[in-house]
Design a protein around this motif. Structure first.
Motif, PDB file in Angstrom:
ATOM      1  N   PRO A  24       0.810  -1.225   0.000  1.00  0.00           N
ATOM      2  CA  PRO A  24       0.000   0.000   0.000  1.00  0.00           C
ATOM      3  C   PRO A  24       0.839   1.268   0.000  1.00  0.00           C
ATOM      4  N   MET A  25       0.410   2.229  -0.823  1.00  0.00           N
ATOM      5  CA  MET A  25       0.989   3.562  -0.872  1.00  0.00           C
ATOM      6  C   MET A  25      -0.060   4.530  -0.344  1.00  0.00           C
ATOM      7  N   ILE A  26       0.249   5.208   0.763  1.00  0.00           N
ATOM      8  CA  ILE A  26      -0.722   6.036   1.478  1.00  0.00           C
ATOM      9  C   ILE A  26      -0.218   7.475   1.530  1.00  0.00           C
ATOM     10  N   ASN A  27      -1.120   8.417   1.195  1.00  0.00           N
ATOM     11  CA  ASN A  27      -0.775   9.839   1.179  1.00  0.00           C
ATOM     12  C   ASN A  27      -1.226  10.536   2.460  1.00  0.00           C
ATOM     13  N   ALA A  28      -0.509  11.589   2.844  1.00  0.00           N
ATOM     14  CA  ALA A  28      -0.790  12.292   4.098  1.00  0.00           C
ATOM     15  C   ALA A  28      -2.073  13.108   4.054  1.00  0.00           C
ATOM     16  N   THR A  29      -2.639  13.311   2.867  1.00  0.00           N
ATOM     17  CA  THR A  29      -3.937  13.974   2.727  1.00  0.00           C
ATOM     18  C   THR A  29      -4.905  12.988   2.086  1.00  0.00           C
ATOM     19  N   PRO A  30      -6.206  13.273   2.097  1.00  0.00           N
ATOM     20  CA  PRO A  30      -7.174  12.329   1.521  1.00  0.00           C
ATOM     21  C   PRO A  30      -7.026  12.112   0.016  1.00  0.00           C
ATOM     22  N   SER A  31      -6.231  12.916  -0.659  1.00  0.00           N
ATOM     23  CA  SER A  31      -6.080  12.774  -2.104  1.00  0.00           C
ATOM     24  C   SER A  31      -5.395  11.458  -2.474  1.00  0.00           C
ATOM     25  N   SER A  32      -5.869  10.843  -3.559  1.00  0.00           N
ATOM     26  CA  SER A  32      -5.248   9.616  -4.068  1.00  0.00           C
ATOM     27  C   SER A  32      -4.492   9.858  -5.369  1.00  0.00           C
ATOM     28  N   ARG A  33      -4.519  11.086  -5.846  1.00  0.00           N
ATOM     29  CA  ARG A  33      -3.976  11.381  -7.170  1.00  0.00           C
ATOM     30  C   ARG A  33      -2.458  11.510  -7.149  1.00  0.00           C
ATOM     31  N   ASP A  34      -1.848  11.262  -8.313  1.00  0.00           N
ATOM     32  CA  ASP A  34      -0.402  11.316  -8.447  1.00  0.00           C
ATOM     33  C   ASP A  34      -0.012  12.039  -9.726  1.00  0.00           C
ATOM     34  N   LYS A  35       1.252  12.400  -9.800  1.00  0.00           N
ATOM     35  CA  LYS A  35       1.800  13.051 -10.981  1.00  0.00           C
ATOM     36  C   LYS A  35       3.209  12.512 -11.184  1.00  0.00           C
ATOM     37  N   THR A  36       3.638  12.401 -12.440  1.00  0.00           N
ATOM     38  CA  THR A  36       4.948  11.825 -12.740  1.00  0.00           C
ATOM     39  C   THR A  36       5.910  12.900 -13.229  1.00  0.00           C
ATOM     40  N   TRP A  37       7.112  12.882 -12.709  1.00  0.00           N
ATOM     41  CA  TRP A  37       8.152  13.803 -13.148  1.00  0.00           C
ATOM     42  C   TRP A  37       8.573  13.489 -14.591  1.00  0.00           C
ATOM     43  N   PRO A  38       9.275  14.413 -15.245  1.00  0.00           N
ATOM     44  CA  PRO A  38       9.694  14.178 -16.638  1.00  0.00           C
ATOM     45  C   PRO A  38      10.671  13.021 -16.822  1.00  0.00           C
ATOM     46  N   ASP A  39      11.210  12.469 -15.731  1.00  0.00           N
ATOM     47  CA  ASP A  39      12.086  11.302 -15.890  1.00  0.00           C
ATOM     48  C   ASP A  39      11.303  10.040 -16.228  1.00  0.00           C
ATOM     49  N   ASP A  40       9.964  10.137 -16.268  1.00  0.00           N
ATOM     50  CA  ASP A  40       9.071   9.027 -16.602  1.00  0.00           C
ATOM     51  C   ASP A  40       9.019   7.944 -15.525  1.00  0.00           C
ATOM     52  N   TRP A  41       9.550   8.228 -14.346  1.00  0.00           N
ATOM     53  CA  TRP A  41       9.547   7.251 -13.261  1.00  0.00           C
ATOM     54  C   TRP A  41       8.995   7.810 -11.954  1.00  0.00           C
ATOM     55  N   THR A  42       9.539   8.926 -11.518  1.00  0.00           N
ATOM     56  CA  THR A  42       9.235   9.436 -10.184  1.00  0.00           C
ATOM     57  C   THR A  42       7.783   9.870 -10.075  1.00  0.00           C
ATOM     58  N   SER A  43       7.012   9.144  -9.246  1.00  0.00           N
ATOM     59  CA  SER A  43       5.599   9.449  -9.032  1.00  0.00           C
ATOM     60  C   SER A  43       5.442  10.213  -7.720  1.00  0.00           C
ATOM     61  N   VAL A  44       4.777  11.372  -7.770  1.00  0.00           N
ATOM     62  CA  VAL A  44       4.630  12.221  -6.588  1.00  0.00           C
ATOM     63  C   VAL A  44       3.162  12.547  -6.338  1.00  0.00           C
ATOM     64  N   THR A  45       2.859  12.975  -5.134  1.00  0.00           N
ATOM     65  CA  THR A  45       1.500  13.406  -4.807  1.00  0.00           C
ATOM     66  C   THR A  45       1.206  14.723  -5.516  1.00  0.00           C
ATOM     67  N   VAL A  46      -0.042  14.923  -5.930  1.00  0.00           N
ATOM     68  CA  VAL A  46      -0.379  16.136  -6.689  1.00  0.00           C
ATOM     69  C   VAL A  46      -0.378  17.386  -5.823  1.00  0.00           C
ATOM     70  N   ASP A  47      -0.505  17.216  -4.503  1.00  0.00           N
ATOM     71  CA  ASP A  47      -0.531  18.379  -3.616  1.00  0.00           C
ATOM     72  C   ASP A  47       0.779  18.562  -2.852  1.00  0.00           C
ATOM     73  N   GLY A  48       1.774  17.744  -3.167  1.00  0.00           N
ATOM     74  CA  GLY A  48       3.067  17.885  -2.506  1.00  0.00           C
ATOM     75  C   GLY A  48       3.117  17.324  -1.100  1.00  0.00           C
ATOM     76  N   ALA A  49       2.046  16.656  -0.654  1.00  0.00           N
ATOM     77  CA  ALA A  49       2.020  16.081   0.686  1.00  0.00           C
ATOM     78  C   ALA A  49       2.880  14.820   0.733  1.00  0.00           C
ATOM     79  N   PRO A  50       3.419  14.481   1.897  1.00  0.00           N
ATOM     80  CA  PRO A  50       4.235  13.263   2.004  1.00  0.00           C
ATOM     81  C   PRO A  50       3.428  12.003   1.713  1.00  0.00           C
ATOM     82  N   SER A  51       4.140  10.955   1.354  1.00  0.00           N
ATOM     83  CA  SER A  51       3.523   9.656   1.077  1.00  0.00           C
ATOM     84  C   SER A  51       4.423   8.571   1.653  1.00  0.00           C
TER      85      SER A  51
END
Length: 409
Positions: free
Chosen positions: A331-358
């Motif tokens: 399980p990958m759990i975000n510090a806010t209720p959001s479940s959405r993600d965004k990928t950096w231009p390296d095509d690998w690094t997946s981050v939270t859309v609101d910048g909250a820790p995961s």
């Protein structure tokens, strides 16, 4: 007309045996690759795995527009390779990446070591393997080694250490055990471990950024030993600032509990889709969000295969546990209720859309006749591990004082 064209296309979706329709992946279409799915729902369900194919077939994946100029630190020679990218949080990549680390030739290499292509057939990936006793013992060996490697890397986590240094430790630890680090060049991933810091959900690429007091970092270790893969990860606190931050501790420990609760219910006959209900219920009880893009997976002679193990509620994963199956829950759990993600231009690094820790935790499991065996279980001396909420003693003291003031015992 080509005779093959008259045959019905099979849908490449995970755990799908339907014929494909005219629905084509738009990314594959742009790349000139045929990839037709049976339905939009199947395409969405399979996206997390399917999009990995784009990495090994897209000739432009490493293209950097010539007008983008990165500012180089004159003292360290480091730079942010994507200066115009709208990052969601404070974390930035710090390049250049170190040269690719080599695995000695006497250690067997997987097929992707040469060109990055895993060459998985969808037909084989949709079949859930039942391992015999010999294969189960092989999995036990590889998972034991993977635990040793993760513990070795985890023990090195502290402020000031770069994630690239952690990658070097992981790489050397794998080689010392005559194992190949499974991520290395898998779909062109450049390193031997995934290091996901703060708002990075998963697939973080080790670089020159030193860890800071207050960070959290997920270390995802996978290795290939005598033909079988092992996979596990844990999230570690970096320094006392992280351990004393109630919000960070709540995130990390809840994520750890999500995995433990799911494993506790695993036994023959349980549906793979049920784990998502267990995980999301507990995460939501702490007002945290569950990532939906990535999931657990089968693992044995293939790095990633059936079954698909989503971590969110009301998912439509196919299949039930049966003795002899090996798979991960992660399980990958975000510090806010959001479940959405965004990928950096390296095509690998997946981050939270609101910048909250995961945070994330993962084990490789073997289904037994009565439950599951945690092949990657922690040892008594494993670094990391659960911690209590900070300041809990002070809160208890305040509660006791208030009770005394009110005349209660």
């Amino acid at each position: 007309m080509d005779q093959a064209a008259e045959q019905p296309r099979k849908c490449p979706g995970l755990n799908c045996e339907n014929d494909a329709s005219t629905l084509q992946c738009p990314k594959c279409k742009d790349m000139g690759v045929e990839s037709f799915f049976c339905s939009q729902e199947c395409f969405k369900r399979s996206w997390g795995e399917h999009k990995q194919l784009h990495k090994s077939t897209n000739p432009l994946r490493n293209f950097v527009p010539p007008k983008v100029v990165s500012k180089v630190d004159p003292e360290t020679g480091t730079f942010n390779p994507y200066p115009t990218f709208p990052f969601t949080g404070p974390l930035r990549p710090l390049y250049p990446l170190s040269p690719r680390r080599e695995v000695p030739k006497h250690i067997p290499h997987p097929v992707w070591a040469a060109d990055g292509n895993p060459r998985y057939s969808f037909a084989k990936r949709n079949h859930i393997d039942i391992l015999d006793e010999k294969a189960q013992n092989a999995m036990r060996k590889s998972c034991k080694l993977a635990r040793e490697v993760l513990d070795t890397v985890g023990a090195a986590v502290k402020p000031g250490v770069t994630t690239d240094q952690l990658d070097e430790i992981c790489h050397n630890a794998c080689v010392e055990r005559n194992s190949y680090p499974s991520p290395l060049n898998y779909n062109n991933f450049p390193k031997s471990i995934c290091t996901s810091v703060n708002e990075v959900i998963c697939h973080g690429i080790p670089d020159q950024r030193p860890l800071k007091d207050g960070d959290i970092v997920n270390l995802d270790v996978s290795l290939w030993f005598e033909g079988y893969h092992a996979d596990l990860n844990e999230t570690y606190y970096v320094g006392e600032k992280a351990r004393s931050n109630p919000d960070i501790v709540r995130l990390v420990e809840t994520t750890r509990q999500c995995l433990d609760l799911a494993i506790a219910q695993a036994k023959p006959g349980v549906a793979f889709k049920d784990f998502g209900n267990i995980i999301e219920k507990h995460a939501k009880s702490q007002n945290l969000g569950v990532v939906k893009t990535y999931c657990g997976h089968g693992i044995n002679i293939l790095f990633h295969c059936a079954p698909n193990v989503p971590h969110y509620a009301k998912n439509k994963a196919v299949g039930r546990l049966a003795p002899g199956m090996t798979f991960t829950i992660e399980p990958m759990i975000n510090a806010t209720p959001s479940s959405r993600d965004k990928t950096w231009p390296d095509d690998w690094t997946s981050v939270t859309v609101d910048g909250a820790p995961s945070a994330q935790f993962e084990h490789t499991l073997l289904v037994t006749e009565t439950g599951v065996e945690v092949l990657t279980a922690r040892k008594e001396d494993s670094p990391g591990g659960p911690i209590p909420m900070p300041n809990s003693d002070k809160k208890d003291e305040k509660a006791d004082d208030a009770a005394t003031t009110n005349g209660t015992t």
